[in-house]
Design a protein around this motif. Structure first.
Motif, PDB file in Angstrom:
ATOM      1  N   TYR A   1      10.386 -10.084  31.329  1.00 52.56           N
ATOM      2  CA  TYR A   1      11.274  -9.211  32.107  1.00 52.56           C
ATOM      3  C   TYR A   1      12.737  -9.471  31.757  1.00 52.56           C
ATOM      4  CZ  TYR A   1       7.218  -7.765  34.810  1.00 52.56           C
ATOM      5  OH  TYR A   1       6.009  -7.241  35.181  1.00 52.56           O
TER       6      TYR A   1
ATOM      7  N   THR B   1       6.428   5.286  45.041  1.00 48.17           N
ATOM      8  CA  THR B   1       6.102   4.194  44.119  1.00 48.17           C
ATOM      9  C   THR B   1       5.267   4.781  42.990  1.00 48.17           C
ATOM     10  OG1 THR B   1       6.134   2.515  45.859  1.00 48.17           O
ATOM     11  CG2 THR B   1       4.894   1.994  43.854  1.00 48.17           C
TER      12      THR B   1
ATOM     13  N   GLN C   1       8.830  -4.932  27.605  1.00 48.55           N
ATOM     14  CA  GLN C   1       8.747  -6.358  27.919  1.00 48.55           C
ATOM     15  C   GLN C   1       8.438  -7.222  26.702  1.00 48.55           C
ATOM     16  OE1 GLN C   1       6.395  -5.292  31.892  1.00 48.55           O
ATOM     17  NE2 GLN C   1       6.285  -7.451  31.411  1.00 48.55           N
TER      18      GLN C   1
ATOM     19  N   ASP D   1       8.630   0.651  28.853  1.00 52.08           N
ATOM     20  CA  ASP D   1       8.033  -0.679  29.024  1.00 52.08           C
ATOM     21  C   ASP D   1       8.252  -1.561  27.791  1.00 52.08           C
ATOM     22  OD1 ASP D   1       6.729  -2.890  29.900  1.00 52.08           O
ATOM     23  OD2 ASP D   1       4.834  -1.910  30.367  1.00 52.08           O
TER      24      ASP D   1
ATOM     25  N   GLU E   1       7.351  -3.488  41.272  1.00 50.38           N
ATOM     26  CA  GLU E   1       6.954  -2.089  41.224  1.00 50.38           C
ATOM     27  C   GLU E   1       7.959  -1.260  40.437  1.00 50.38           C
ATOM     28  OE1 GLU E   1       6.938  -0.566  45.234  1.00 50.38           O
ATOM     29  OE2 GLU E   1       9.102  -0.160  45.184  1.00 50.38           O
ATOM     30  N   ILE E   2       7.506  -0.081  40.039  1.00 56.26           N
ATOM     31  CA  ILE E   2       8.369   0.950  39.472  1.00 56.26           C
ATOM     32  C   ILE E   2       8.368   2.102  40.469  1.00 56.26           C
ATOM     33  CG2 ILE E   2       8.743   2.542  37.552  1.00 56.26           C
ATOM     34  CD1 ILE E   2       7.163   0.582  35.787  1.00 56.26           C
TER      35      ILE E   2
ATOM     36  N   LEU F   1       3.545  -3.354  39.249  1.00 53.69           N
ATOM     37  CA  LEU F   1       3.587  -4.079  37.989  1.00 53.69           C
ATOM     38  C   LEU F   1       2.369  -4.996  37.863  1.00 53.69           C
ATOM     39  CD1 LEU F   1       7.379  -5.009  37.741  1.00 53.69           C
ATOM     40  CD2 LEU F   1       6.183  -2.995  36.838  1.00 53.69           C
TER      41      LEU F   1
ATOM     42  N   LYS G   1      12.980  -0.236  38.320  1.00 47.67           N
ATOM     43  CA  LYS G   1      11.931  -1.229  38.052  1.00 47.67           C
ATOM     44  C   LYS G   1      12.371  -2.516  38.727  1.00 47.67           C
ATOM     45  CE  LYS G   1       9.049  -3.083  34.319  1.00 47.67           C
ATOM     46  NZ  LYS G   1       8.694  -2.940  32.886  1.00 47.67           N
ATOM     47  N   THR G   2      11.685  -2.874  39.789  1.00 47.70           N
ATOM     48  CA  THR G   2      12.057  -4.035  40.586  1.00 47.70           C
ATOM     49  C   THR G   2      11.025  -5.129  40.365  1.00 47.70           C
ATOM     50  OG1 THR G   2      13.071  -2.596  42.256  1.00 47.70           O
ATOM     51  CG2 THR G   2      12.586  -4.861  42.902  1.00 47.70           C
ATOM     52  N   ILE G   3      11.491  -6.267  39.873  1.00 40.66           N
ATOM     53  CA  ILE G   3      10.599  -7.366  39.519  1.00 40.66           C
ATOM     54  C   ILE G   3      10.803  -8.511  40.503  1.00 40.66           C
ATOM     55  CG2 ILE G   3       9.946  -9.027  37.744  1.00 40.66           C
ATOM     56  CD1 ILE G   3      11.956  -6.137  36.569  1.00 40.66           C
TER      57      ILE G   3
END
Length: 337
Positions: free
Chosen positions: A80, A25, A237, A235, A35-36, A29, A53-55
């Protein structure tokens, strides 16, 4: 199925690989929204690393500085979705001069299902030669990122864009602009900057020349080659339309000391506009860079004041609020008045 299993399954779908292994990891976030992570994928006769990148939007709204609210939560959800759209529709046009990760795939969530995952699969910038991360820069080191910003802004420059531009991104780039930070604005004590807030915001939003701006161009969102000469941005966003000075002032405040800002900001503004001029001369955008410079130069002070307005509402004891930033802010207020 847990988060890691979902991500690994999606990686296998995209790459048709034999094996997926989570290596580490990299970071959690903001507000614990996911996490990224770095994954290794093994295919026939080769292996490679990718970044996922899991949101997963949190049901518990927890903000490190206490600004948890429905407005804050919705802003993150939209951010996101916009980042996913950026990678799908815009990022592929970026070049070596404003390098960004390659996107292998996006699985997006619906805002109607706020607990559903979003996964963005990106190239590993370490494998592309961007192995260094920095928190502070010298004045000379900062020029690599300033050049990246100038090239990025030149590439996406617009003259009086239509209201529908930029499609799928924030109409106003940056995470701190006034319309999205009214809670923080209301929390401010009465002051000249609070009274000038709407004028500052209007000047930045209504300039003739706009580009896409990164919107969160702090030093932590850049990756560097070992020599520091090559830079990649990450990043996205808060990418959207706006004046490039917003990126520049935010970047300078993120990486330089107060003393370095005081002694060198004028040199670095000159450097930015020299690089912007060069990049626009070789781009396909038929806009006179001198006209852009003439409009944007005074907006450097306005953008700095605008960010100081955000800080004073969000975290009035923040270390970025100092004598230098207050002096620049006074100039910005005078220009907007």
């Amino acid at each position: 199925m847990n988060t890691q299993s979902n991500t690994e399954q999606y990686i296998q779908e995209v790459f048709s690989c034999e094996k997926v292994t989570k290596i580490e990891t990299i970071q959690k976030l903001w507000s614990d929204y996911g996490e990224i992570a770095r994954y290794q994928i093994k295919q026939e006769n080769c292996s490679k690393y990718i970044i996922a990148k899991t949101i997963i939007p949190s049901a518990q709204k927890v903000h490190p500085r206490g600004w948890q609210s429905d407005a804050s939560h919705q802003r993150k959800i939209i951010s996101y979705e916009i980042e996913a759209h950026w990678y799908r529709e815009y990022a592929q046009s970026c070049t070596e001069s404003h390098y960004v990760p390659h996107c292998y795939g996006v699985r997006t969530f619906s805002t109607l299902l706020p607990q559903c995952e979003s996964i963005i699969l990106l190239s590993d910038l370490d494998e592309s030669g961007f192995t260094s991360r920095k928190q502070r820069l010298s004045v000379e080191e900062s020029k690599s990122c300033i050049k990246w910003l100038a090239c990025f802004h030149a590439h996406f420059m617009q003259d009086t864009p239509v209201n529908s531009w930029p499609q799928g991104l924030w109409p106003i780039g940056s995470y701190w602009h006034l319309a999205t930070r009214m809670d923080e604005y209301q929390a401010m004590a009465d002051s000249p900057i609070k009274r000038a807030a709407h004028q500052l915001d209007s000047m930045l939003n209504n300039c003739r020349y706009k580009s896409l701006i990164h919107g969160d161009a702090k030093v932590a969102n850049f990756c560097f080659s070992s020599s520091g000469e090559r830079v990649a941005g990450v990043d996205f966003q808060y990418v959207g339309g706006g004046c490039g000075m917003k990126d520049l002032v935010y970047f300078l405040g993120s990486c330089l000391t107060e003393y370095d800002c005081l002694m060198s900001y004028q040199e670095l503004v000159e450097y930015y506009f020299a690089e912007l001029n060069t990049a626009m001369q070789v781009s396909t955008v038929l806009i006179d860079p001198i006209e852009v410079e003439n409009e944007w130069r005074p907006l450097f002070y306005v953008a700095w004041a605008d960010f100081q307005r955000f800080l004073l509402g969000w975290s009035p004891s923040h270390h970025k609020i100092n004598n230098f930033s207050s002096e620049i802010t006074e100039k910005g207020i005078a220009i907007a008045s």
